[in-house]
Design an enzyme around this catalytic site. Sequence first.
Site, mmCIF file in Angstrom:
data_model
loop_
_atom_site.group_PDB
_atom_site.id
_atom_site.type_symbol
_atom_site.label_atom_id
_atom_site.label_comp_id
_atom_site.label_asym_id
_atom_site.label_seq_id
_atom_site.Cartn_x
_atom_site.Cartn_y
_atom_site.Cartn_z
ATOM 1 N N GLU A 116 0.828 -1.213 0.114
ATOM 2 C CA GLU A 116 0.090 -0.090 -0.155
ATOM 3 C C GLU A 116 0.819 1.249 0.164
ATOM 4 O OE1 GLU A 116 -4.174 -1.123 2.175
ATOM 5 O OE2 GLU A 116 -2.158 -1.667 3.524
ATOM 6 N N GLU A 137 -4.586 -9.450 3.131
ATOM 7 C CA GLU A 137 -5.167 -9.026 4.542
ATOM 8 C C GLU A 137 -6.461 -10.038 4.603
ATOM 9 O OE1 GLU A 137 -2.919 -5.210 3.706
ATOM 10 O OE2 GLU A 137 -3.834 -6.835 2.593
#
Length: 265
Positions: A116, A137
């Site tokens: 990210e 995730e």
Amino acid sequence: MTTTEKTLVNYTTTNGIAIIELTNPPANTYSHEMMRQLDEAILRARFDDDVHVLLLRGQGEKFFSAGAEISMLNAVTPGFKYYFCLHANETLTRLEQTPKLVIAALNGHTVGGGLEIALACDIRIARRGGGKVGLPEVNLGVLPGTGGTQRLARALPKNKAIELMTEGKLINFEEALDFGLINYIYEAENYWDEVMKYAQSFCPPNKAAKAVGRIKRSVQSGAEVSFSEGLAIERELQQLLFQSEDAKEGIAAYVEKRQPEFKAR
């Protein structure tokens, strides 16, 4: 930073490049403290007129970053998690909107929140055979909450972004290059020297650094608004560049058939 606070982000400058190094071995995972230091480093580079390129890397050779510290997330309240993610979003947006080129040197595994961070950079250069990327995730029962769902869907076809995130799979750097998720892969030998050489190519006198930064800003800001509004952003940034010394030099050098000598002014 107070005298008792641990250094989690190293900041150095050389020849117009701000090197921002995530420093939390072995996996360079980030906490709220690291994200605050990263935020401060971004602002420091933004305000420094002698810095033209921001270059992010992870300490060591195994990880760029494995993302947020899971043990920390396990220990804090849901309210803290919310504000932790909010500040991380603000930090990465600040990185993305800084009108200076940002390069991510993916020297090792770049997963979860590490990817990210890299997605908020403008150009990503990986070390051949150095690791994998992905947003796994879902395996923790959560989603990529630091801009991952949004930036990955803008970097890849939407169906591929959903595939990678819902399956939680990791892909190697070579596959990521094929997807267009990574711009370049450099050989492991002399990797860092080559990354620095590439970053230097955007600094004066090689490139008009202001133009590079405004191209980046026009794309990043323009992509989030309507086409007509994007054109307005482009026009205003172009007018700023028309008033710069570098634009005068670049145009004159073209007419005079010589190499321009840019000064970032």
